[in-house]
Design an enzyme around this catalytic site. Structure first.
Site, PDB file in Angstrom:
ATOM      1  CD  GLU A 124      -2.887  -1.245   2.239  1.00  0.00           C
ATOM      2  OE1 GLU A 124      -4.051  -0.929   2.319  1.00  0.00           O
ATOM      3  OE2 GLU A 124      -2.351  -1.584   3.374  1.00  0.00           O
ATOM      4  CD  GLU A 144      -2.883  -6.816   3.580  1.00  0.00           C
ATOM      5  OE1 GLU A 144      -2.857  -5.543   3.534  1.00  0.00           O
ATOM      6  OE2 GLU A 144      -2.089  -7.559   2.796  1.00  0.00           O
TER       7      GLU A 144
END
Length: 269
Positions: A124, A144
């Protein structure tokens, strides 16, 4: 530890006149290129609360540092960033984002120099940048997924805008690793270089951008971002509005061209 407690420890590091002295984030500028480095190599540059605040301050500094024209984002050691530090789980949902800068909008170009892993929140952060230079053995991925941690630092929004909905869903739903070659094919990685060379390559790319008239670099960049998701008609209006702010620079450039500069493509690589 709260923002108030951390910020009370010392001077305002976002102020370009104050030396940037932070435990886990470095800010270095050479000529017009500023390099922001996550400096937690023993943790694969995972971001804890202290690091998130450092990233916030570093990128605020970059945006207000008049001598900094292009920013390079990297990690110390063998990896870019492994995302949030799940051993600490001390991040807070701040205005600038969980990882410190993911909801910030800086007004100058940024480039991620990705060695090793840019995964989970590290992906990100790489997506937050305008461009990404990746090592041949770099790995991107929504790692994740396996731990049930949501993407909350822009991944669900920036990734599909960059690679398309299908490919974004492939990464987000499976959590699989995407190697540099595939990332380049998708447009996730803009340049692929030999391992260990990403920072040098990103610096070179940044220096080339810094050589251009910066008013139009910034207005064209802003027009692109402001036009995303708009109709063509609205996008053209946005482009025109930003473009009018650069007419003085355009006149100067036209005069240089009329005097013979840049004829026959000179200066274009």
């Amino acid at each position: 530890m709260t923002d108030r407690e951390v910020d009370a420890d010392g001077p305002d590091l976002a102020d370009p006149t104050v030396p940037f002295d932070h435990e886990t984030v470095r800010y270095d500028r050479e000529d017009g290129v500023a390099v922001v480095t996550i400096d937690r190599p023993n943790a694969r540059n995972a971001v804890d609360s202290r690091t998130a605040l450092g990233l916030r301050d570093a990128w605020k500094r970059f945006d207000t540092d008049e001598e900094a024209l292009v920013g390079v984002f990297t990690g110390a050691g063998e990896h870019f960033c492994a995302g949030a530090d799940l051993k600490r789980m001390d991040l807070e949902d701040r205005e600038e984002g969980w990882l410190g800068c993911s909801r910030m909008r800086v007004e100058k170009p940024t480039i991620a120099a990705v060695e090793g892993h840019a995964v989970a929140g590290g992906l990100e952060l790489a997506l937050w940048c305008d461009l990404r230079v990746a090592a041949e053995d770099a790995t991107f991925g929504c790692f994740e997924r396996r731990f049930g941690v949501p993407l909350v630092d822009g991944g669900t929004q920036r990734l599909p805008r960059l690679v398309g909905r299908g490919r974004a869903l492939d990464m987000i739903l499976t959590g699989r690793a995407v190697e540099a070659a595939e990332a380049h094919d998708w447009g996730l990685a803009d340049r692929v270089v030999e391992p260990g060379e990403t920072l040098a390559a990103a610096r070179e790319l940044a220096a080339g951008i810094a050589e251009h008239p910066q008013t139009t670099v910034r207005t064209d960049r802003a027009a692109l971002y402001d036009g995303l998701g708009e109709s063509l008609e609205t996008g053209l209006q946005i482009e025109a509005w930003h473009g009018t702010k650069a007419l003085g620079t355009a006149a100067e450039g036209a005069a240089r061209f009329a005097d013979g500069e840049g004829r026959g493509g000179e200066g274009v690589e």
